[in-house]
Design a protein around this motif. Structure first.
Motif, short mmCIF file in Angstrom:
data_model
loop_
_atom_site.label_atom_id
_atom_site.label_comp_id
_atom_site.label_asym_id
_atom_site.label_seq_id
_atom_site.Cartn_x
_atom_site.Cartn_y
_atom_site.Cartn_z
N MET A 1 0.44 -1.25 -0.16
CA MET A 1 0.10 0.18 -0.10
C MET A 1 0.62 1.43 -0.02
SD MET A 1 -3.25 0.17 2.38
CE MET A 1 -2.39 0.49 3.98
N ARG A 2 0.78 2.26 -0.87
CA ARG A 2 1.01 3.44 -1.14
C ARG A 2 0.66 4.64 -0.07
NH1 ARG A 2 5.38 4.79 -5.12
NH2 ARG A 2 3.89 6.51 -5.66
N ILE A 3 1.40 4.66 0.70
CA ILE A 3 0.88 5.93 1.73
C ILE A 3 1.12 7.39 1.62
CG2 ILE A 3 0.55 6.04 4.53
CD1 ILE A 3 -2.10 4.72 2.86
N ASP A 4 0.70 8.41 1.47
CA ASP A 4 1.75 9.75 1.48
C ASP A 4 0.96 9.75 2.78
OD1 ASP A 4 1.65 12.31 2.49
OD2 ASP A 4 0.96 13.46 0.32
N SER A 5 2.51 10.13 3.95
CA SER A 5 2.89 10.25 5.17
C SER A 5 2.11 11.34 6.20
CB SER A 5 3.41 9.77 6.60
OG SER A 5 4.72 9.94 6.39
N HIS A 6 1.46 12.53 5.69
CA HIS A 6 1.36 13.57 6.01
C HIS A 6 0.44 15.15 5.15
CE1 HIS A 6 3.29 16.53 8.69
NE2 HIS A 6 2.73 17.16 7.87
N GLN A 7 -0.24 14.48 4.99
CA GLN A 7 -1.97 15.02 4.55
C GLN A 7 -2.11 16.58 5.20
OE1 GLN A 7 -3.15 13.99 1.51
NE2 GLN A 7 -1.45 13.74 -0.13
N HIS A 8 -2.14 17.84 5.14
CA HIS A 8 -3.46 18.11 5.79
C HIS A 8 -4.66 18.34 5.22
CE1 HIS A 8 -0.46 19.45 8.10
NE2 HIS A 8 0.38 20.13 7.40
N PHE A 9 -5.71 18.78 5.51
CA PHE A 9 -7.36 19.91 5.02
C PHE A 9 -7.84 20.44 6.30
CE2 PHE A 9 -7.35 14.90 4.56
CZ PHE A 9 -6.79 15.04 2.28
N TRP A 10 -8.14 21.19 5.33
CA TRP A 10 -9.53 22.08 6.21
C TRP A 10 -10.08 23.26 5.54
CZ3 TRP A 10 -3.66 23.64 5.56
CH2 TRP A 10 -3.31 24.26 4.74
N LEU A 11 -10.78 23.66 6.28
CA LEU A 11 -11.38 24.83 5.37
C LEU A 11 -11.47 25.86 6.12
CD1 LEU A 11 -14.88 23.06 6.94
CD2 LEU A 11 -14.05 23.19 4.48
N VAL B 1 11.64 5.63 17.02
CA VAL B 1 11.62 7.04 16.54
C VAL B 1 11.54 7.36 14.86
CG1 VAL B 1 12.11 9.85 16.52
CG2 VAL B 1 12.61 8.35 18.29
N TYR B 2 10.85 7.64 14.17
CA TYR B 2 11.14 7.44 12.82
C TYR B 2 11.06 9.13 12.30
CZ TYR B 2 8.80 2.23 12.82
OH TYR B 2 9.33 1.16 11.81
N CYS B 3 11.22 9.04 11.01
CA CYS B 3 11.06 10.33 10.31
C CYS B 3 10.70 10.48 9.14
CB CYS B 3 12.71 10.35 10.30
SG CYS B 3 13.47 12.17 9.52
N LYS B 4 9.43 11.39 8.64
CA LYS B 4 9.24 11.31 8.01
C LYS B 4 10.47 12.55 6.64
CE LYS B 4 4.34 11.65 9.56
NZ LYS B 4 3.01 12.64 9.55
N ILE B 5 10.23 12.19 5.60
CA ILE B 5 11.16 12.51 4.59
C ILE B 5 10.54 13.49 3.69
CG2 ILE B 5 12.53 13.14 2.60
CD1 ILE B 5 14.19 10.90 4.77
N LYS C 1 16.83 2.36 6.59
CA LYS C 1 15.56 2.66 5.75
C LYS C 1 14.35 1.88 6.15
CE LYS C 1 19.05 1.29 1.98
NZ LYS C 1 20.07 0.89 1.16
N ARG C 2 14.22 1.80 7.13
CA ARG C 2 13.03 1.19 7.97
C ARG C 2 12.45 1.82 8.67
NH1 ARG C 2 10.21 -3.76 7.32
NH2 ARG C 2 10.20 -4.06 9.51
N ARG C 3 12.77 3.19 8.78
CA ARG C 3 12.38 4.10 9.72
C ARG C 3 12.28 5.87 9.09
NH1 ARG C 3 15.70 4.88 14.38
NH2 ARG C 3 17.27 4.06 13.70
N ILE C 4 11.99 5.11 7.68
CA ILE C 4 11.65 7.28 6.95
C ILE C 4 10.53 6.68 6.21
CG2 ILE C 4 14.33 7.85 6.90
CD1 ILE C 4 14.41 6.17 3.80
N CYS C 5 9.67 7.82 5.82
CA CYS C 5 8.76 7.47 5.60
C CYS C 5 8.05 9.04 4.42
CB CYS C 5 7.38 7.32 6.08
SG CYS C 5 7.07 6.74 7.71
N PHE D 1 9.67 2.98 1.69
CA PHE D 1 9.59 4.12 1.61
C PHE D 1 8.51 4.55 1.39
CE2 PHE D 1 10.72 8.03 0.12
CZ PHE D 1 11.13 9.47 0.33
N PHE D 2 7.98 4.18 0.59
CA PHE D 2 6.49 5.06 0.02
C PHE D 2 5.26 4.69 0.08
CE2 PHE D 2 9.04 6.65 -3.27
CZ PHE D 2 8.91 7.60 -3.78
N GLY D 3 5.00 4.05 1.47
CA GLY D 3 3.61 2.98 2.41
C GLY D 3 3.92 2.23 3.59
N GLY D 4 5.21 0.95 3.09
CA GLY D 4 5.22 0.17 4.04
C GLY D 4 5.76 0.94 5.49
N ASN D 5 6.50 1.58 5.47
CA ASN D 5 7.08 1.89 7.04
C ASN D 5 5.61 2.83 7.67
OD1 ASN D 5 9.30 1.02 5.88
ND2 ASN D 5 10.60 3.07 5.51
#
Length: 276
Positions: free
Chosen positions: A1-11, A190-194, A224-228, A264-268
Motif C-alpha cells: 500500500m502506497r501511503i502519503d504519511s503527511h497531508q492536511h485538510f482544512w476549511l 523514532v521514525y522520520c518523515k522525509i 531504510k526501515r524508519r523513513i516515510c 519508503f513509499f508506504g510500508g514503513n
C-alpha cells in the motif's frame, strides 16, 4: 500500500488559520480530499495520513468526519491538550475511533525550549503510551535538547519526526541540524518523515540538489526501515507540485531494493501508524 504519511485538510478561516500569512495566499482557501484525490490516483497513492493543522478538539473531530466520508484517509494524527488533567479520559473517548492513530502538538510555535519535558506535557506523553497512540514531533532548534530528553525518558512511546525537523535549506545550515538527527535516530522508537523540505528552501528557485545533504543524512541516520514519504500537501504547493515532491524523494533512493522503496513509499508508514 502506497501511503502519503503527511497531508492536511482544512476549511480556511482567516482567524483560525492566521499562520497562513499573506505571502502564502495560494493556500488561503479550503483544501479537502477531493482536491487531491485525482493527483493521488495518478501517482498510484493508495491513501494518506491526515495530520492536524489547528490545535483544537474540533480539528480532530473534523478529520474523523472526513475519514468517515473519504476512505483515502487511512489514519489521523489529531490534537488533544496533552497538558489536560483529564487527558486519559479524553484518550479513552477517542479510542472509539480507530482511525485516530496518534496526536501532535505544534511545538515549533512554543517559545519555551523545554516545552516537551514540562511535567504536564510529560504526563500527556505517558498517557499516549498507555493508550498506544503515536506522537508526531514538530520542533525547531530551540527544542532539540528537550526533544532528545523527551524521547530518552519515554522509550516505550512511538515517535515520528515531522519534516526532518525543518532544516534551514535556503540558508544552507547543516551542522547543528545534522548532529540532532544523528542523536535522535539513535533511539529505535523514532521514525522520520522525509517531507516539508521544499518550503524550507527558496520557494521560487530550489533545485533537487539543494536537498541532497539533508535527505542523505536522514536516510543514513534512520536507515531504510524508519523513513516515510510525506508530501505536506497543501502547504507544499507554495513551492512545488506533487510530482516534484516525488521526484525529490526518488532522486535519493538509488541503492534501495524494490522492497525498500515500497517501504519508503508506504510500508514503513503502515507499520508505524498501524494502518489497515
Amino acid at each position: 500500500m502506497r501511503i502519503d504519511s503527511h497531508q492536511h485538510f482544512w476549511l480556511y478561516d482567516s482567524v483560525k488559520d492566521a499562520w497562513i500569512t499573506d505571502d502564502m495566499k495560494v493556500i488561503q482557501r479550503n483544501f479537502l480530499p477531493n482536491d487531491i484525490s485525482k493527483t493521488l490516483k495518478d501517482n498510484r497513492m493508495d491513501g494518506v495520513v491526515a495530520v492536524q493543522a489547528d490545535q483544537s478538539i474540533r480539528e480532530t473531530e473534523f478529520l474523523v468526519e472526513l475519514a468517515t466520508a473519504y476512505k483515502m484517509i487511512k489514519g489521523i494524527v489529531g490534537w488533544v491538550d496533552l497538558r489536560a488533567e483529564d487527558i486519559e479520559s479524553q484518550l479513552l473517548k477517542f479510542s472509539d475511533f480507530p482511525v485516530i492513530k496518534g496526536f501532535r502538538h505544534i511545538v515549533e510555535a512554543e517559545a519555551e525550549g523545554d516545552f516537551l519535558i514540562q511535567p504536564e506535557f510529560q504526563r500527556g506523553i505517558k498517557a499516549l503510551t498507555k493508550y498506544k497512540y503515536s506522537y508526531d514531533l514538530l520542533v525547531r532548534p530551540v527544542h532539540y535538547a528537550s526533544t532528545l530528553k523527551c524521547v530518552a525518558d519515554n522509550p516505550e512511546q512511538q515517535f515520528i519526526l515531522d519534516h526532518m525537523a525543518k532544516p534551514a535549506v535556503a540558508a544552507g545550515e547543516f551542522a547543528e541540524w545534522a548532529a540532532f538527527i544523528t542523536a535522535l535516530s539513535a533511539f529505535p522508537n523514532v521514525y522520520c518523515k522525509i517531507s516539508g523540505l521544499v518550503t524550507e528552501a527558496d520557494w521560487k528557485a530550489w533545485s533537487i540538489a539543494d536537498f541532497e545533504l539533508y535527505i542523505r543524512h536522514a536516510v543514513d541516520s534512520f536507515g531504510k526501515r524508519r523513513i516515510c514519504f510525506g508530501s505536506d500537501w497543501p502547504v507544499s504547493t507554495l513551492a512545488a507540485t506533487y510530482e516534484q515532491l516525488l521526484e525529490i524523494s526518488e532522486a535519493y533512493l538509488e541503492g534501495f531494493t524494490d522492497i525498500e522503496k515500497a517501504d519508503f513509499f508506504g510500508g514503513n508508514a503502515v507499520r508505524f501508524y498501524n494502518l489497515k
